[in-house]
Design an enzyme around this catalytic site. Structure first.
Site, mmCIF file in Angstrom:
data_model
loop_
_atom_site.group_PDB
_atom_site.id
_atom_site.type_symbol
_atom_site.label_atom_id
_atom_site.label_comp_id
_atom_site.label_asym_id
_atom_site.label_seq_id
_atom_site.Cartn_x
_atom_site.Cartn_y
_atom_site.Cartn_z
ATOM 1 N N GLY A 36 0.850 -1.192 0.000
ATOM 2 C CA GLY A 36 0.000 0.000 0.000
ATOM 3 C C GLY A 36 0.878 1.231 0.000
ATOM 4 O O GLY A 36 2.093 1.144 0.231
ATOM 5 N N LEU A 37 0.298 2.371 -0.238
ATOM 6 C CA LEU A 37 1.053 3.616 -0.280
ATOM 7 C C LEU A 37 1.697 3.943 1.066
ATOM 8 O O LEU A 37 1.250 3.467 2.117
ATOM 9 C CB LEU A 37 0.138 4.770 -0.692
ATOM 10 C CG LEU A 37 -0.433 4.739 -2.114
ATOM 11 C CD1 LEU A 37 -1.422 5.886 -2.289
ATOM 12 C CD2 LEU A 37 0.684 4.814 -3.151
ATOM 13 N N GLY A 39 2.156 5.654 4.326
ATOM 14 C CA GLY A 39 1.169 6.319 5.170
ATOM 15 C C GLY A 39 -0.192 5.663 5.167
ATOM 16 O O GLY A 39 -1.119 6.150 5.823
ATOM 17 N N SER A 40 -0.341 4.551 4.462
ATOM 18 C CA SER A 40 -1.652 3.887 4.401
ATOM 19 C C SER A 40 -1.994 3.162 5.697
ATOM 20 O O SER A 40 -3.164 2.870 5.948
ATOM 21 C CB SER A 40 -1.700 2.907 3.227
ATOM 22 O OG SER A 40 -0.694 1.918 3.348
ATOM 23 N N GLY A 41 -0.978 2.866 6.499
ATOM 24 C CA GLY A 41 -1.223 2.224 7.791
ATOM 25 C C GLY A 41 -0.597 0.850 7.944
ATOM 26 O O GLY A 41 -0.858 0.139 8.920
ATOM 27 N N LYS A 42 0.261 0.461 7.031
ATOM 28 C CA LYS A 42 0.839 -0.889 7.022
ATOM 29 C C LYS A 42 1.561 -1.231 8.328
ATOM 30 O O LYS A 42 1.263 -2.246 8.961
ATOM 31 C CB LYS A 42 1.805 -1.041 5.839
ATOM 32 C CG LYS A 42 1.161 -0.862 4.476
ATOM 33 C CD LYS A 42 2.162 -1.074 3.340
ATOM 34 C CE LYS A 42 3.307 -0.084 3.339
ATOM 35 N NZ LYS A 42 2.869 1.329 3.115
ATOM 36 N N SER A 110 6.119 -1.781 -2.068
ATOM 37 C CA SER A 110 6.221 -2.779 -3.157
ATOM 38 C C SER A 110 5.208 -2.458 -4.256
ATOM 39 O O SER A 110 4.213 -3.164 -4.429
ATOM 40 C CB SER A 110 6.038 -4.202 -2.621
ATOM 41 O OG SER A 110 4.998 -4.324 -1.678
#
Length: 202
Positions: A36-37, A39-42, A110
């Site tokens: 995910g981008l 800052g998406s919360g990964k 990724s």
């Protein structure tokens, strides 16, 4: 011909195998690959998932940009070639953890289908679980927890994913988590529930 390649003497037939280690740990190793981008919360979700799994007796290892790019991949940049090499090394490290019976939670942008396919091929389809942490560029830019989006807008960061480098969303993710619509707690709970039966010993 490289002398390194010809002077390798494998000892895999003499070391303790994955199956024995999984039995010892009472779990089944998997790679939980979160994409995910920025800052998406990964990573935030990964930390929550790790804590929940530890409560249930599971041994895990989180890999993300902070502990990879400051160590094993500190010599890599963000060109297309370096991104592929970054993910290749991460996948190889993840495979080692899996072979040790450890559940590995990976948090990496990724960004392309090809990069993630490379990771899956190295790790193996049976052990690879792709999790799409879905938040729009606008949502992530609004959060901008590391100040990266501001730097990218100012031209201080080149090849920034979502701005001047592409992000290709997964087509067949194991799970999609929309963090604009879910709290951290809900996101963590959703992922734990999705993988629990997969990592439990039968």
């Amino acid at each position: 011909m490289s002398t390194i390649a010809t002077n390798i003497h494998p000892v895999f037939d003499r070391i303790i195998g994955r199956e024995e280690k999984e039995l010892f740990l009472k779990q089944r190793a998997r790679v939980i690959w979160m994409t995910g981008l920025s800052g998406s919360g990964k990573t935030t979700i990964a930390i929550g998932v790790e804590k929940e799994l530890q409560k249930r007796g599971f041994l895990t290892q989180i890999l993300d940009g902070d502990n990879i790019r400051t160590g094993i991949n500190k010599n890599l940049g963000f060109s297309e070639e370096d991104r592929f090499e970054n993910i290749r090394r991460i996948a190889e490290v993840s495979k080692l953890f899996v072979n040790c019976g450890i559940i590995t939670i990976n948090c990496f942008v990724s960004p392309t289908l090809a990069i993630r396919e490379q990771a899956k091929e190295i790790i193996g389809d049976a052990d690879f679980r792709e999790i799409y942490v879905n938040a729009s560029y606008q949502e992530c830019e609004k959060r901008d927890v590391k100040g990266l989006y501001k730097k990218a807008r100012n031209g201080e960061i080149k090849n920034f994913t979502g701005l001047d480098a592409p992000f290709e969303a997964p087509k067949n993710a194991f799970l999609e988590i929309k963090t604009a619509d879910m709290s951290i707690e809900e996101s963590v709970d959703c992922l734990v529930k999705a993988i629990l039966s997969d990592i439990k010993q039968a």
